[in-house]
Design an enzyme around this catalytic site. Structure first.
Site, PDB file in Angstrom:
ATOM      1  N   CYS A  81      33.983 -53.047 -31.834  1.00  0.00           N
ATOM      2  CA  CYS A  81      33.196 -51.953 -32.410  1.00  0.00           C
ATOM      3  C   CYS A  81      33.329 -51.957 -33.939  1.00  0.00           C
ATOM      4  O   CYS A  81      32.917 -52.913 -34.571  1.00  0.00           O
ATOM      5  CB  CYS A  81      33.579 -50.619 -31.788  1.00  0.00           C
ATOM      6  SG  CYS A  81      32.341 -49.321 -32.098  1.00  0.00           S
ATOM      7  N   HIS A 195      31.885 -52.123 -26.539  1.00  0.00           N
ATOM      8  CA  HIS A 195      33.244 -51.866 -26.066  1.00  0.00           C
ATOM      9  C   HIS A 195      33.460 -52.583 -24.736  1.00  0.00           C
ATOM     10  O   HIS A 195      33.049 -52.084 -23.688  1.00  0.00           O
ATOM     11  CB  HIS A 195      33.469 -50.370 -25.856  1.00  0.00           C
ATOM     12  CG  HIS A 195      33.590 -49.591 -27.116  1.00  0.00           C
ATOM     13  ND1 HIS A 195      34.784 -49.441 -27.786  1.00  0.00           N
ATOM     14  CD2 HIS A 195      32.657 -48.913 -27.835  1.00  0.00           C
ATOM     15  CE1 HIS A 195      34.587 -48.698 -28.860  1.00  0.00           C
ATOM     16  NE2 HIS A 195      33.321 -48.379 -28.921  1.00  0.00           N
ATOM     17  N   GLU A 197      36.147 -52.792 -23.083  1.00  0.00           N
ATOM     18  CA  GLU A 197      37.056 -51.980 -22.261  1.00  0.00           C
ATOM     19  C   GLU A 197      36.337 -50.832 -21.566  1.00  0.00           C
ATOM     20  O   GLU A 197      36.900 -50.204 -20.665  1.00  0.00           O
ATOM     21  CB  GLU A 197      38.217 -51.456 -23.117  1.00  0.00           C
ATOM     22  CG  GLU A 197      37.901 -50.293 -24.026  1.00  0.00           C
ATOM     23  CD  GLU A 197      37.197 -50.661 -25.325  1.00  0.00           C
ATOM     24  OE1 GLU A 197      37.042 -49.790 -26.181  1.00  0.00           O
ATOM     25  OE2 GLU A 197      36.795 -51.843 -25.478  1.00  0.00           O
TER      26      GLU A 197
END
Length: 219
Positions: A81, A195, A197
C-alpha cells in the site's frame, strides 16, 4: 521456515500482515531493530496513511538506510500500500500545489491522485500481471483488495524498455478511473498497491509466492 520482519515504525494494520504471513508459513517478527532486519530473509514494509506521514515515520527509524542496505545485499523487501508508494521518487499527497515530497527513490515515478468518479478506490479489483510473473504465479486472474486515493498512473519504466541495458522491472496494472501500477517485481524488491493480507486466498497465495522468493535472494 522463512524468517520475515514486518517493519514496526508506527504504521497501522501491521497485525493483519503478521497473521497472514504466519498463516502461509513464515516465522514473523514485528520490529524496527536494524540487527533483526539484517538477519531476516524477508522484510515487509507496510503503510497506512499519507505519503508524507509514512516517509517521516520511516525516517524516524532509519528505514531508508536499512532498506538500501538490504537491497544492496540482494535481500528481499516487500512494500504494501503506502509502503509500495514510497518506493517511488515523489508523492504529492496532502501538500501544496506544485510541491512534492521525496520518496525512497528506488524507482522513478510520481504518486498522484487518481482521476476517477469515486475516490478513494476501495474494494476488489482485477490485476493484470506481467507474463512470467513469479509473484502472481497461480493467481494471475484473481481480484485483490485495494484502499487508496493515490497511485502511480504513468509507466515509470517506459524509458528502460528499449534504451536501457538494465532489465526493466515487471509491472502489474489495475484500473480505477484510469490505469495505475498495482505491483512491481524488481529483483529482491517487490511491492503491491493492494493489501495481500486482506485479499483472501489470492492474497495468501501471493504472500506464499513472495516467501518462496525470499529464500532465493541474497545468496
Amino acid at each position: 521456515m522463512t524468517s520475515v520482519v514486518v517493519l514496526d515504525y508506527g504504521s497501522g494494520n501491521v497485525r493483519s500482515a503478521c497473521r497472514a504471513l504466519e498463516h502461509v508459513g513464515a516465522q514473523v517478527t514485528l520490529s524496527c531493530e536494524a540487527k533483526a532486519i539484517e538477519k531476516a530473509e524477508g522484510l515487509v514494509v507496510p503503510g497506512v496513511g499519507s505519503f508524507k506521514a509514512v516517509m517521516r515515520q520511516l525516517q524516524d527509524v532509519d528505514a531508508p538506510r536499512i532498506i538500501d542496505q538490504r537491497l544492496a545485499g540482494g535481500k528481499a523487501v516487500l512494500g504494501i500500500c503506502v509502503g509500495h508508494q514510497v518506493l517511488f521518487s515523489e508523492g504529492v499527497e496532502h501538500i501544496g500545489a506544485g510541491k512534492k515530497v521525496e520518496g525512497l527513490a528506488q524507482w522513478p515515478g510520481i504518486v498522484e491522485r487518481l482521476e476517477a468518479p469515486v475516490v478513494p478506490h476501495t474494494g476488489w479489483s482485477p490485476v493484470r500481471p506481467p507474463k512470467g510473473s513469479r509473484l502472481f504465479e497461480g493467481v494471475e486472474d484473481q481480484r485483490f483488495y485495494f484502499v487508496h486515493s493515490y497511485g502511480v498512473t504513468r509507466d515509470p519504466f517506459v524509458s528502460m524498455q528499449d534504451s536501457s541495458p538494465l532489465r526493466a522491472p515487471q509491472v502489474a496494472w489495475a484500473h480505477h478511473g484510469q490505469d495505475f501500477v498495482a505491483a512491481v517485481e524488481n529483483g529482491p524488491l517487490s511491492s503491491t498497491q493492494f493489501h495481500p493480507e486482506k485479499s483472501g486466498e489470492a492474497g495468501l497465495r501471493l504472500l506464499k509466492n513472495w516467501i518462496n522468493l525470499c529464500s532465493t535472494q541474497g545468496q
